[in-house]
Design an enzyme around this catalytic site. Structure first.
Site, PDB file in Angstrom:
ATOM      1  N   ARG A 194       0.634  -1.223   0.197  1.00 46.38           N
ATOM      2  CA  ARG A 194       0.008  -0.043   0.142  1.00 46.38           C
ATOM      3  C   ARG A 194       0.923   1.187   0.065  1.00 46.38           C
ATOM      4  NH1 ARG A 194      -1.998   0.467   4.391  1.00 46.38           N
ATOM      5  NH2 ARG A 194      -1.380  -1.183   5.314  1.00 46.38           N
TER       6      ARG A 194
ATOM      7  N   TYR B 113      -1.498  -3.387  -7.001  1.00 43.20           N
ATOM      8  CA  TYR B 113      -1.311  -4.054  -5.822  1.00 43.20           C
ATOM      9  C   TYR B 113      -2.517  -3.998  -4.897  1.00 43.20           C
ATOM     10  CZ  TYR B 113       1.385  -6.954  -2.922  1.00 43.20           C
ATOM     11  OH  TYR B 113       1.859  -8.075  -2.166  1.00 43.20           O
TER      12      TYR B 113
ATOM     13  N   GLY C 175      -4.130  -3.691  -1.401  1.00 43.77           N
ATOM     14  CA  GLY C 175      -4.964  -2.683  -0.908  1.00 43.77           C
ATOM     15  C   GLY C 175      -5.245  -1.533  -1.763  1.00 43.77           C
TER      16      GLY C 175
ATOM     17  N   LYS D 255      -9.661  -2.565   1.566  1.00 41.47           N
ATOM     18  CA  LYS D 255      -9.341  -1.401   2.485  1.00 41.47           C
ATOM     19  C   LYS D 255     -10.033  -0.042   1.862  1.00 41.47           C
ATOM     20  CE  LYS D 255      -6.261  -4.043   4.359  1.00 41.47           C
ATOM     21  NZ  LYS D 255      -6.270  -4.444   5.770  1.00 41.47           N
TER      22      LYS D 255
ATOM     23  N   HIS E   9     -10.545  -3.241  11.370  1.00 37.96           N
ATOM     24  CA  HIS E   9      -9.580  -3.928  10.894  1.00 37.96           C
ATOM     25  C   HIS E   9      -9.348  -5.129  11.723  1.00 37.96           C
ATOM     26  CE1 HIS E   9      -4.999  -3.823   9.292  1.00 37.96           C
ATOM     27  NE2 HIS E   9      -5.821  -4.580   8.583  1.00 37.96           N
TER      28      HIS E   9
ATOM     29  N   SER F 257      -1.341  -4.127  10.244  1.00 40.06           N
ATOM     30  CA  SER F 257      -1.008  -4.818   8.950  1.00 40.06           C
ATOM     31  C   SER F 257       0.370  -5.625   9.330  1.00 40.06           C
ATOM     32  CB  SER F 257      -0.544  -3.803   7.884  1.00 40.06           C
ATOM     33  OG  SER F 257      -1.926  -3.172   7.536  1.00 40.06           O
ATOM     34  N   ALA F 258       0.350  -7.011   9.058  1.00 45.48           N
ATOM     35  CA  ALA F 258       1.295  -7.874   9.215  1.00 45.48           C
ATOM     36  C   ALA F 258       1.924  -7.865  10.731  1.00 45.48           C
ATOM     37  CB  ALA F 258       2.610  -7.349   8.397  1.00 45.48           C
ATOM     38  N   CYS F 259       0.914  -8.295  11.510  1.00 43.00           N
ATOM     39  CA  CYS F 259       1.045  -8.295  13.074  1.00 43.00           C
ATOM     40  C   CYS F 259       0.378  -9.351  13.493  1.00 43.00           C
ATOM     41  CB  CYS F 259       0.612  -6.945  13.599  1.00 43.00           C
ATOM     42  SG  CYS F 259       1.673  -5.377  13.414  1.00 43.00           S
ATOM     43  N   GLY F 260      -0.326 -10.499  12.666  1.00 45.25           N
ATOM     44  CA  GLY F 260      -0.615 -11.630  13.031  1.00 45.25           C
ATOM     45  C   GLY F 260      -2.171 -12.014  13.158  1.00 45.25           C
TER      46      GLY F 260
ATOM     47  N   ASN G 277      -2.684 -15.149  11.472  1.00 47.96           N
ATOM     48  CA  ASN G 277      -2.273 -16.250  12.053  1.00 47.96           C
ATOM     49  C   ASN G 277      -3.270 -16.756  13.363  1.00 47.96           C
ATOM     50  OD1 ASN G 277       0.742 -17.346  11.494  1.00 47.96           O
ATOM     51  ND2 ASN G 277       0.745 -15.366  10.708  1.00 47.96           N
TER      52      ASN G 277
ATOM     53  N   ASP H 179      -9.195 -10.234   8.351  1.00 45.37           N
ATOM     54  CA  ASP H 179      -8.749  -8.881   8.065  1.00 45.37           C
ATOM     55  C   ASP H 179      -9.828  -7.874   8.416  1.00 45.37           C
ATOM     56  OD1 ASP H 179      -6.431  -7.349   7.246  1.00 45.37           O
ATOM     57  OD2 ASP H 179      -7.593  -6.794   5.516  1.00 45.37           O
TER      58      ASP H 179
ATOM     59  N   ARG I 150       2.421 -11.962  -0.907  1.00 39.78           N
ATOM     60  CA  ARG I 150       1.061 -12.402  -0.498  1.00 39.78           C
ATOM     61  C   ARG I 150       0.582 -13.787  -1.446  1.00 39.78           C
ATOM     62  NH1 ARG I 150      -1.637  -8.987   3.667  1.00 39.78           N
ATOM     63  NH2 ARG I 150       0.216  -7.407   4.089  1.00 39.78           N
TER      64      ARG I 150
ATOM     65  N   ARG J 283       2.987  -4.929  17.387  1.00 41.33           N
ATOM     66  CA  ARG J 283       4.133  -5.382  17.770  1.00 41.33           C
ATOM     67  C   ARG J 283       5.021  -4.624  18.551  1.00 41.33           C
ATOM     68  NH1 ARG J 283       6.675  -8.853  13.625  1.00 41.33           N
ATOM     69  NH2 ARG J 283       5.068  -9.777  12.210  1.00 41.33           N
TER      70      ARG J 283
ATOM     71  N   GLY K 126       0.394 -21.002  18.249  1.00 40.66           N
ATOM     72  CA  GLY K 126      -0.569 -21.966  18.952  1.00 40.66           C
ATOM     73  C   GLY K 126      -0.557 -21.767  20.272  1.00 40.66           C
TER      74      GLY K 126
END
Ligand code: GTP
Ligand code: SPV
Ligand code: MN
Length: 648
Positions: free
Chosen positions: A74, A216, A218, A225, A245, A267-270, A273, A292, A404, A441, A539
């Site tokens: 983005r 690309y 977003g 978004k 979000h 973004s990209a903080c889990g 997961n 998301d 991605r 993070r 986990g």
């Protein structure tokens, strides 16, 4: 333009007709959303060199794309909220006068689709027909966008049918900004190569989205978004609901009690997961609803009910492994588009920390050859025989850090199908939410988990969120901590102070505020002095989720501290603390403590962020009127309370 039956809806016809005249494409295709059409578009892209078809035996119906180097994430600096008044976009957004912006962008759009096909994508954000669902029409000249939208949203004829003659939708226009001259050969990833030529523009009052120059994620998949967060957050404010979000998950305890949690991490903080996590705690089961975005609406009973407006996962590839997130890897087994990962000689894909040995040789995200590392079979370098140290020092990665996968949600082995379809006990209400988590993070200060003392305190926690900047955005500040309130900093469709106020309003207007979700702040990313993570994450995060459920049930006590309610160490269940990653009890003790010194600085930084928002509001000339936007007093009060409690 010919008015085919596909254009039964006058407003759809008018939107397409307008842009057809401006962009002058060679032809127009209204996307049907059929599998046959999807595959045909992918195969045509293989033919013209924009997609690489992966091995159909190991990755059926999967393709690889490599973006232009300028188009990997983005672009927040080129993202605009064009409300009529600057103050309504607020201090965190880039703003331009809507008429000026339109005039500027129209110049770019003029003739921009020459030599290309204009695709018209009817799409739904949410299950078609669900009362919470909203609809969009995205015009684009990018087949990459079409096939990604086919996965990420519900597209095609079914949407047009639902819209009928006069159904409402959000009009969206997108172009990669790379017209083709007669006979000119296309490139693998067309886009506007200068960042300054890219525009990601939201008009919140008119509820329109104009995007130019980027292909690309977003920036280009406008349902995500641009619509589901920026435009929807404004809709939600006006209509009394929330667009966030957030992931959504279903957790079932060994006693078979079900909980629904949402979590807002930057973004990209889990999020992906946690949304698909395999609990390490025996007897606990986790299912995915969304990874998301969540749309939450208050019910008559005071609870908040959530749907996932998306239909697929646009997930971060690096770090996704059979150890860390097997359900994400399994979701990528078929029908998936990979962007900017490594191609292996057998037509498969690879990325850093996939937990799979690297091939001897491959093709990196830039299309250059890459080679297995001399002393680590799990790394690749740009030259044969490089050591791990050499590769690390060169800063080289074979898969882009923000590479991605675009995977259909239906592939996810732990999908909560009913919840995903917006159903709760057979009714299309979305699922009732028991807890909201915020996170980010944070290598220091922020404890593993912290419970808000009230809704207002929880809103404060969200407003105070910060995180290290990740590769999900093109930035020169990657790794530095920035404030990212509610993980929404790049996605607010309006003034951040109004947004805080809207969160507070959710309590005031609730039919029964005691039924609102409890709020928590979590941090999986504390680091020791040696730089290693003090919490195993993934986990093992189920240990924290269990504690949260026990707090909801009133089964465990907590330390009441100035910053919130923290777990007693004994209440973090360490059953099955085995395997590659483990909880280290001394570390656990450390990350459950209040770091007074760190928190004093933290709270000062939060206060500074509030001051910055307010200062910008004062500077705006129109803001000196009675409508000046300020951080709500209730949040200033919490800030003052925490500050004085810490000083005691
Ligand atoms: P967006 O799609 O950009 O919104 O990101 P996201 O919030 O969904 O992040 P995602 O789950 O894809 O995780 C991003 C990165 O963080 C990956 O490299 C993960 O391996 C890593 N990560 C996720 N959860 C954990 C965790 O609990 N501990 C640690 N140490 N890393 C994690
Ligand atoms: C994010 O950056 O939060 C994403 C990826 O989910 S993108 O859709 O590109 O914004
Ligand atoms: Mn995201």
């Amino acid at each position: 333009m010919v008015k085919t039956p596909k254009f039964a809806n006058e407003k759809v016809f008018a939107w397409v007709d307008k842009w057809n005249k401006v962009c002058t494409p060679d032809k127009i295709v209204v996307v049907s959303g059929s599998k046959k059409e999807h595959i045909a578009i992918c195969e045509a892209m293989v033919k013209n060199g924009q997609f690489i078809k992966l091995n159909p035996k190991t990755r059926p119906e999967c393709y690889l794309a490599r973006s232009h180097e300028s188009d990997v994430a983005r672009v927040e600096g080129r993202t605009f909220i064009c409300s009529k008044r600057e103050i309504d976009a607020g201090p965190t957004n880039h703003w331009m006068d809507p008429d000026q912006m339109k005039a500027l962008m129209l110049k770019s759009y003029k003739g921009c689709m020459k030599g290309r096909t204009m695709y018209v994508i009817p799409y739904a954000m949410g299950p078609i027909g669900n009362p919470i669902t909203q609809y969009g029409i995205e015009i684009t000249d990018s087949p990459y966008v079409v096939v990604n939208m086919n996965i990420m949203t519900r597209t095609g004829d079914a949407v047009l049918k639902h819209l009928g003659n006069d159904g409402e939708f959000i009009p969206c226009i997108h172009s990669v900004g790379a017209p083709l001259k007669k006979g000119q050969k296309d490139v693998a990833w067309p886009c506007a190569k200068n960042i300054e030529d890219k525009f990601i523009t939201q008009f919140p009052e008119e509820r329109q989205i104009w995007s130019f120059g980027s292909g690309y994620g977003g920036n280009a998949l406008l349902g995500k978004k641009c619509f589901a967060l920026r435009i929807a957050s404004k809709l939600a404010k006006d209509q009394g609901w929330m667009a966030e979000h957030m992931l959504i998950l279903t957790l079932t305890s060994p006693e078979r009690k079900q909980y629904h949690l949402t979590a807002a991490f930057p973004s990209a903080c889990g999020k992906t997961n946690l949304a698909m996590m395999q609990p390490k705690l025996p007897g606990w089961k986790l299912q995915t609803i969304g990874d998301d975005i969540a749309w939450l609406k208050p019910g008559d009973d005071g609870r908040l009910y959530a749907i996932n407006p998306e239909n697929g996962f646009f997930g971060v590839a690096p770090g996704t492994s059979m150890d860390s997130n097997p359900n994400a890897l399994k979701s990528c087994k078929k029908g998936t588009i990979f962007t900017n990962v490594v191609l292996t000689p057998d037509g498969d894909i690879w990325w850093e920390d996939m937990g799979v040995k690297a091939p001897k040789e491959g093709v990196d995200w830039k299309g250059n050859p890459c080679y297995v590392c001399a002393d680590d079979p799990y790394r690749m370098g740009p030259k044969p025989g490089m050591t791990k140290k050499e590769i690390k020092e060169s800063g080289y990665v074979a898969a882009h850090k923000n590479s991605r996968f675009t995977a259909p949600a239906e592939n996810c082995p732990v999908l909560d199908k009913a919840g995903f379809n917006g159903l709760w006990r057979g009714k299309p209400t979305g699922v009732p939410i028991d807890a909201i988590l915020f996170g980010g993070r944070r290598p220091s200060t922020i404890p593993l988990v912290n419970e808000a003392k009230s809704w207002t305190h929880g809103v404060f926690m969200g407003s105070a969120a910060g995180s290290e900047v990740t590769a999900a955005v093109i930035s020169d500040q990657i790794g530095q901590v920035r404030r990212d309130p509610m993980a929404m900093l790049p996605f607010f469709g309006y003034n951040v102070a109004d947004y805080f106020q809207h969160w507070l309003e959710m309590e005031r207007t609730s039919a029964d505020a005691t039924k609102l979700p409890k709020i928590y702040f979590v941090n999986w990313f504390r680091k020791g002095e040696d730089g290693r993570f003090m919490w195993p994450g993934f986990g093992d995060n189920s240990r924290v989720l269990k504690w949260i459920c026990q707090r909801i049930e009133g089964q465990v006590r907590a330390h009441v501290t100035p910053i919130g309610n923290l777990p007693l160490e004994k209440d973090i269940d360490l059953a099955n603390n085995e395997g590659k990653f483990k909880v280290v009890p001394e570390d656990l003790r450390a990350i459950l403590k209040v770091d007074k010194e760190g928190w004093t600085k933290e709270i000062a930084a939060v206060g500074a962020s509030y001051d910055e928002y307010d200062a910008k509001a004062s500077k705006d000339s129109k803001a000196r009127s009675a409508t000046a936007r300020r951080v709500p007093k209730a949040l200033r009060q919490v800030l003052a309370d925490v500050t004085s409690a810490l000083a005691r």
